[in-house]
Structures are given as C-alpha cells and as structure tokens.
Design a protein around this motif. Structure first.
Motif, PDB file in Angstrom:
ATOM      1  N   ILE A  62      41.208  37.966  41.861  1.00  0.00           N
ATOM      2  CA  ILE A  62      41.510  38.788  40.799  1.00  0.00           C
ATOM      3  C   ILE A  62      40.650  38.400  39.567  1.00  0.00           C
ATOM      4  O   ILE A  62      40.708  37.451  39.178  1.00  0.00           O
ATOM      5  CB  ILE A  62      43.173  38.432  40.481  1.00  0.00           C
ATOM      6  N   THR A  77      32.803  37.399  33.934  1.00  0.00           N
ATOM      7  CA  THR A  77      32.894  36.199  34.770  1.00  0.00           C
ATOM      8  C   THR A  77      31.564  35.040  34.495  1.00  0.00           C
ATOM      9  O   THR A  77      30.879  35.552  33.667  1.00  0.00           O
ATOM     10  CB  THR A  77      32.937  36.508  36.346  1.00  0.00           C
ATOM     11  N   LYS A  83      31.736  34.026  42.962  1.00  0.00           N
ATOM     12  CA  LYS A  83      31.338  35.579  42.996  1.00  0.00           C
ATOM     13  C   LYS A  83      30.148  35.950  42.265  1.00  0.00           C
ATOM     14  O   LYS A  83      29.551  37.024  42.593  1.00  0.00           O
ATOM     15  CB  LYS A  83      32.737  36.058  42.538  1.00  0.00           C
ATOM     16  N   SER A 141      33.746  27.645  39.806  1.00  0.00           N
ATOM     17  CA  SER A 141      33.765  27.148  41.071  1.00  0.00           C
ATOM     18  C   SER A 141      33.080  26.141  41.591  1.00  0.00           C
ATOM     19  O   SER A 141      32.894  25.902  42.884  1.00  0.00           O
ATOM     20  CB  SER A 141      33.067  28.445  41.797  1.00  0.00           C
TER      21      SER A 141
HETATM   22  C1  LIG Z   1      45.553  37.662  36.758  1.00  0.00           C
HETATM   23  C2  LIG Z   1      43.993  36.870  36.707  1.00  0.00           C
HETATM   24  C3  LIG Z   1      43.157  37.493  36.092  1.00  0.00           C
HETATM   25  C4  LIG Z   1      41.943  36.519  36.173  1.00  0.00           C
HETATM   26  N1  LIG Z   1      40.873  37.320  35.432  1.00  0.00           N
HETATM   27  C5  LIG Z   1      39.579  36.639  35.539  1.00  0.00           C
HETATM   28  C6  LIG Z   1      38.363  37.526  35.004  1.00  0.00           C
HETATM   29  O1  LIG Z   1      38.472  38.309  34.323  1.00  0.00           O
HETATM   30  N2  LIG Z   1      37.324  36.690  35.382  1.00  0.00           N
HETATM   31  C7  LIG Z   1      37.081  35.477  36.057  1.00  0.00           C
HETATM   32  O2  LIG Z   1      36.119  35.084  36.253  1.00  0.00           O
HETATM   33  N3  LIG Z   1      38.177  35.281  36.737  1.00  0.00           N
HETATM   34  C8  LIG Z   1      39.275  35.508  36.499  1.00  0.00           C
HETATM   35  N4  LIG Z   1      40.421  35.101  37.202  1.00  0.00           N
HETATM   36  C9  LIG Z   1      40.134  33.911  38.099  1.00  0.00           C
HETATM   37  C10 LIG Z   1      39.669  34.334  39.522  1.00  0.00           C
HETATM   38  O3  LIG Z   1      40.825  34.934  40.374  1.00  0.00           O
HETATM   39  C11 LIG Z   1      38.910  33.196  40.241  1.00  0.00           C
HETATM   40  O4  LIG Z   1      39.569  32.120  40.427  1.00  0.00           O
HETATM   41  C12 LIG Z   1      37.815  32.667  39.515  1.00  0.00           C
HETATM   42  O5  LIG Z   1      37.055  34.040  39.016  1.00  0.00           O
HETATM   43  C13 LIG Z   1      36.819  32.009  40.424  1.00  0.00           C
HETATM   44  O6  LIG Z   1      36.658  32.882  41.445  1.00  0.00           O
HETATM   45  P1  LIG Z   1      35.139  32.723  42.680  1.00  0.00           P
HETATM   46  O7  LIG Z   1      35.141  31.248  42.850  1.00  0.00           O
HETATM   47  O8  LIG Z   1      35.619  33.508  43.751  1.00  0.00           O
HETATM   48  O9  LIG Z   1      33.884  33.074  41.921  1.00  0.00           O
HETATM   49  C14 LIG Z   1      41.656  35.562  37.299  1.00  0.00           C
HETATM   50  C15 LIG Z   1      42.978  35.376  37.779  1.00  0.00           C
HETATM   51  C16 LIG Z   1      44.049  35.750  37.650  1.00  0.00           C
HETATM   52  C17 LIG Z   1      45.145  35.252  38.416  1.00  0.00           C
END
Ligand SMILES: Cc1cc2nc3c(=O)[nH]c(=O)nc-3n(C[C@H](O)[C@H](O)[C@H](O)COP(=O)(O)O)c2cc1C
Length: 223
Positions: A62, A77, A83, A141
C-alpha cells in the motif's frame, strides 16, 4: 459479526448497489467522482495497493495517493526501496483502490515515471518535520538491526538539522503512474457485478491522458 478465520467458506457479504450504467464521463472525471464519494465512507480513501515486478514476479504494497490529474496518479516513496528499484528497472505497474465500504474497486494498469524534482520538492516541503527526518534517515526495505538503531539514527539527524529546513534527500521522491487501462467495479446482487473498463480506443497499450475522451473506449465486462 465478521466470521473468524476457521469459517472462511461461510464468510460472505452480499452486495446491493444501484446499477452502474454506461459511464459517459472521461476516466479522470469518473475517478474524481468515485474518489470524492469514497472520501465520505472510507477511512483512508487514498490508500492504494501498487504492484511492481522483478525477476521473481509481482509484489504488492500500500502507498498513499498524493496527486491526481490528467497525467495520472502521484505517490511518494524511497527510490532505493524495493519498489523504487523495481520501477526504475521495469516501469510496469498495477494499482488497486480497495473501496469495499462502497462495494467498489478501481483497477489501473500503466507505467510509472519518476516525478519532476519540483513536484517532489513541493510535497516534501509540506510533510511534517518528523516525516521529513524519517525519510532522510530511512533506508527503506534494507535490513536494520533493531528499533534502537533506527531511533539513534533519527535522533542524530534531528540534532544535526536543528534550526534549519530539512532538505529533500535525493533518494526520496515521487512516481507518477501513467495509465493505459482503468476499470471501475461496482458490486451487485448475485455476484452479478457491474464492470466498466476504459481501454485505449486504438486497441493499443500506450499510456494516455485521463481527460482525453477520444483516447478511450469503455467496455462492459462479465463479472
Ligand atoms: C496505509 C499505508 C500507507 C502507506 N503509504 C506509503 C507511502 O505513501 N509511501 C511508501 O513508500 N510506503 C508507504 N507505506 C508502506 C508500504 O506499504 C511498504 O511497506 C514500504 O513502502 C516498503 O515497500 P517495498 O519494500 O515494497 O518498497 C504505507 C503503508 C500503509 C499500510
């Protein structure tokens, strides 16, 4: 009450929405309308699942939608996160808004582009200071030994930046999702849901502006 996990086969909700007739709006207008309706019923309407690809297959998480216009969807991000790296290697992306409280979902397929630095600067500048420092310190990550380790790094950065603006780190910024397909799904009785998908009018898969009515044709799908 919701059924517990050992009653999954019995767990079901019935849907009963007004019939969703052929949309005559361009996809941007319809997405804006559905977003505003979700904003009245869904706790975090801008939470969207984004799926990316690497050599091992798709992965989903998300993120929060932070901008929407004819060019597509903007989110922010860490460019060095899983990602972030995946999208820079392969921009193919899928997005899903899970608006079940509205008996709706919106499904999007497209290509992610790194946002203009000015767009990332503008959004970074309005984030709470704690989030700015967190983004500066986090190596999203990557493994970290402990919560204490993270806190120590946060405290050190906060002390170092005391009394001045937090600059946007190079590793943090936006992606803009350009769209070539967008589906609007509305739940209906008997699982006979309404599905309308906007596809490129020329039959191709090039991204297009969401407000360009001539770029899109809309097709009803079996549920
Ligand atoms: C409600 C919610 C909102 C989130 N919003 C973001 C966001 O806007 N940007 C972001 O990088 N991660 C966000 N995260 C965390 C990501 O879901 C994720 O854990 C993180 O980006 C690492 O993902 P990756 O390892 O696949 O890059 C959010 C998680 C939740 C549950």
């Amino acid at each position: 009450m919701t059924e517990p996990v050992d009653r999954l086969p019995q767990t079901r909700k019935t849907y009963d929405s007004a019939v969703f007739e052929h949309p005559d709006a361009a996809p941007l207008d319809l997405l804006r309308q559905w977003y505003d309706e979700a904003a009245d019923h869904v706790r975090e309407p801008n939470a969207m699942t984004v799926s990316t690809l690497d050599e091992w297959g798709p992965s989903s998480r998300i993120v929060l939608l932070k901008g929407l216009d004819e060019r597509g969807l903007l989110f922010f991000t860490d460019y060095d996160s899983a990602k972030g790296r995946q999208l820079q290697a392969d921009p193919r992306i899928a997005v899903n808004f899970p608006w079940q409280d509205m008996e709706r979902q919106v499904r999007i397929r497209g290509l992610a582009e790194v946002a203009a630095p000015e767009d990332s600067d503008a959004y970074f500048a309005v984030r709470p200071r704690g989030s700015q420092i967190g983004a500066t310190v986090s190596k999203q990550s990557q493994p970290v030994t402990s919560r204490e380790q993270m806190q120590t790094e946060y405290d050190a950065a906060a002390a170092e930046l005391e009394g001045r603006d937090v600059p946007r780190p190079d590793h943090w910024g936006g992606f803009r999702v350009r769209v070539f397909e967008i589906e609007f799904w509305q739940g209906q009785q008997n699982r006979f849901h309404d599905r309308w998908v906007f596809r490129r009018a020329d039959g191709g898969h090039d991204v297009a502006d969401l407000d360009d009515a001539s770029a899109w044709e809309v097709v009803r799908l079996y549920p």
